[in-house]
Design a protein around this motif. Sequence first.
Motif, PDB file in Angstrom:
ATOM      1  N   ILE A 102       1.001  -0.931  -0.479  1.00 43.56           N
ATOM      2  CA  ILE A 102      -0.150   0.399   0.154  1.00 43.56           C
ATOM      3  C   ILE A 102       1.013   1.425  -0.150  1.00 43.56           C
ATOM      4  CG2 ILE A 102      -1.588  -1.033   1.288  1.00 43.56           C
ATOM      5  CD1 ILE A 102      -1.191  -0.001   3.655  1.00 43.56           C
ATOM      6  N   TYR A 145      -8.257   0.872   4.548  1.00 46.97           N
ATOM      7  CA  TYR A 145      -6.604   0.428   3.897  1.00 46.97           C
ATOM      8  C   TYR A 145      -6.282  -0.920   4.897  1.00 46.97           C
ATOM      9  CZ  TYR A 145      -5.938   2.914   0.128  1.00 46.97           C
ATOM     10  OH  TYR A 145      -5.629   3.149  -1.088  1.00 46.97           O
ATOM     11  N   THR A 202      -5.514  -4.574   3.932  1.00 47.38           N
ATOM     12  CA  THR A 202      -3.885  -4.971   3.820  1.00 47.38           C
ATOM     13  C   THR A 202      -4.004  -6.767   4.920  1.00 47.38           C
ATOM     14  OG1 THR A 202      -3.894  -2.880   3.591  1.00 47.38           O
ATOM     15  CG2 THR A 202      -2.108  -4.256   4.733  1.00 47.38           C
ATOM     16  N   ALA A 246      -2.154   5.305   4.391  1.00 46.45           N
ATOM     17  CA  ALA A 246      -0.927   3.555   4.538  1.00 46.45           C
ATOM     18  C   ALA A 246      -0.170   4.206   5.774  1.00 46.45           C
ATOM     19  CB  ALA A 246      -0.497   3.912   2.981  1.00 46.45           C
TER      20      ALA A 246
END
Length: 483
Positions: free
Chosen positions: A285, A455, A459, A308
């Motif tokens: 990311i 995210y 992830t 991120a």
Amino acid sequence: MQRPTLTLLAAALMLATGLACATDTPTTIPAAAVHTAEQLRDKAMHDDTAYQVVASLTTEIGPRIAGGVNDPRARAWAIAKFKALGFDKVYTEPVTYPLWVRRSEHGAIVAPFPQSLSLTALGYSPGTPKGGLTAQVVQFPSLEALKAADPSSVKGKIVYIGYRMHRTKDGHDYGIGAGIREEGPLVAYAKGAAGFLLRSAGTDPNSRTPHAGVTDFTDFKHPDKAVPAAALSNPDADQLERVLAYGKPVTVKLDLDCGLAGTYTGYNVIGDITGRKYPDQVVVIGGHLDSWDPGTGAIDDGAGVAIALGAAKLIHDLPQRPDRTVRVIAFANEEMGLWGGRAYADRHAAEVGKFQLGTESDLGAAPVWRMSASVKPQARGAIEQIAKVLEPIGVAYDPKRPGGGGSDLSQMHLKGMAALSLAQDATYYFDWHHTANDTLDKIDPQQLAQNVAVYAVFTYMAAQADGNFGSAPNAFAGDGADD
């Protein structure tokens, strides 16, 4: 008897069948990982790490034009921030690119009604001759009209195209506006124009803040094959059009002190949280560290770097490391042509099969509202598992759209990396994009936290998946991904 031969043949067939079955095995995400992802989601919605990161970047460093005075300061900031947030491996990779500099810019209508214009030079534009460039303006309603024009109607004049963007949730008008900004100056040069102006590729109707952006003047061996190019603010474009509507010849003077100044080597800054079981497999990311120079690069793309980092920090703080490595990249020089993304993809193309899944945030800090994916068919179920965890925070999954990986990571996707697209609400993004108004106050901390939640969830779930998402050389060629 030929029994041994038949036995070997049968064994070979059984092996081939077994490999096919293994290849066709669905990728799934274990229930324990889903439960942890739900906890990450809920925690992220109340975590301010990302906001503190973007506040630090925009306050301590400010504008970060690639190769500018703040470029090395931003890199040092990023290295220190990665280390402070607990990444166990922090490193850089070089990115060399043409250096473009902006020193000053001025514009004015000379006749028939003299007055100043608010404008900004476009990336890779050459400067005007000493004393400026004064020429008559010729207006075109579209890029297509300019392409169809007789060169004799353009030669020696300043071309102007006034396409007006409108606010939309998916920001689709930017494809047209940016296309004019990028290609228009090339077409104008080819037809013998003296200069090029456009209405800014932006949606703010009332602000005299022009929008910067790059052109397609990329023949760096022949920088003279270009014309001075600039963007007008929306109100100034309106004013120029009103003057043109009088039907009299309109003359404009451009005085741009800018241009290429050799080459520069910047760096992608990379941080890894090394995986517990499969350290060589990565979920990647990121965002891009550079920005245009008028503002402080908060939404473009300080927010992306912060999202991120905030997501990775939450995963780092779990009681147990993820199975696969979580990698965050702060890319160099995205704004002038994806230089950091292209350098990274070229350097790591041979390893694309080790990239589990990836995407980059580069559309501001408003809430993520849509997810799409480019993955192998056997991984669609895992994507649906991710979508189910994200649905409560407003993210809808569109299984018919491909995933492009975001701006810089689109280059790894082109090499064959499985990728998501996580679309943020772009309704107001292009009001501030590439302008002096790209500042921290445009970021809502709660909306930023929703991005971090998205995210962190995807992830972590990708890092814990049983199976992969299909990354392989050229695995998604022609999938039509468009970020």
